[in-house]
Scaffold this motif. Structure first.
Motif, short mmCIF file in Angstrom:
data_model
loop_
_atom_site.label_atom_id
_atom_site.label_comp_id
_atom_site.label_asym_id
_atom_site.label_seq_id
_atom_site.Cartn_x
_atom_site.Cartn_y
_atom_site.Cartn_z
N THR A 92 13.93 8.37 31.10
CA THR A 92 13.38 7.54 30.04
C THR A 92 12.34 8.31 29.24
O THR A 92 11.67 9.19 29.76
N SER A 143 11.16 5.06 24.59
CA SER A 143 11.54 4.58 23.26
C SER A 143 12.54 3.43 23.35
O SER A 143 13.24 3.25 24.34
N GLU A 144 12.60 2.66 22.27
CA GLU A 144 13.55 1.54 22.20
C GLU A 144 14.99 2.07 22.19
O GLU A 144 15.89 1.42 22.70
N LYS A 145 15.19 3.26 21.66
CA LYS A 145 16.54 3.86 21.64
C LYS A 145 17.05 4.12 23.04
O LYS A 145 18.24 4.24 23.26
N ARG A 163 16.63 2.06 25.54
CA ARG A 163 16.80 0.76 26.21
C ARG A 163 18.23 0.56 26.74
O ARG A 163 18.42 0.06 27.85
N ARG A 219 8.16 -1.36 32.36
CA ARG A 219 9.30 -2.03 31.73
C ARG A 219 10.54 -1.95 32.63
O ARG A 219 11.23 -2.94 32.84
N LYS A 276 13.12 9.95 21.03
CA LYS A 276 12.19 9.95 19.91
C LYS A 276 12.42 11.12 18.97
O LYS A 276 13.00 12.11 19.33
#
Length: 143
Positions: free
Chosen positions: A13, A16-18, A20, A74, A116
């Protein structure tokens, strides 16, 4: 009865949202197989050498550590009853992920296609490609 096809899953990980979709997929596989997830965040020390001398390295390092902790929180919240172990590594992302996979006898590495952009990049397409070529196990790349 659990299917131990993948007993140990490494999910790389970058917070970043990318990333997810890769997290979600790794967690889904872990649920189905009764796996342990090793969530790994790599601080790319190569970014420090290309930074301006005006930015204190300690501050930058703390930002990366805080970001890693947020990513781990998360993952743990999404994982439910799946066991998650977390680790921050330092160095070249692909090399560190592959080295960790070998040391822990990982069965599956789950990574995103890209992370990112810019100075804070950690997992890029080229890193994913390097992991695919060097990994000691199966690699799942999630778009």
């Amino acid at each position: 009865m659990t299917n131990m096809l993948f007993g140990r899953i490494l999910v790389a990980t970058d917070g970043s949202e990318k990333n997810r979709a890769a997290l979600d997929e790794g967690i889904n596989i872990a649920h189905a197989c009764g796996s342990v997830i090793y969530a790994v965040y790599v601080i790319d020390t190569g970014t420090f050498s290309s930074m301006s001398g005006d930015i204190p390295l300690g501050d930058t390092y703390r930002v990366f550590q805080a970001e890693a902790e947020q990513a781990f929180t998360r993952i743990k919240s999404l994982a439910g009853d799946v066991k998650v172990e977390t680790l921050i590594l330092e160095g070249h992302p692909a090399a560190e992920i592959v080295k960790f996979a070998k040391a822990k006898k990982i069965d599956l590495i789950v990574i995103g296609t890209q992370g990112k952009k810019g100075l804070e990049r950690l997992l890029l397409g080229s890193v994913a490609e390097e992991i695919i070529r060097s990994a000691p196990c199966k690699v799942l790349v999630v778009k």
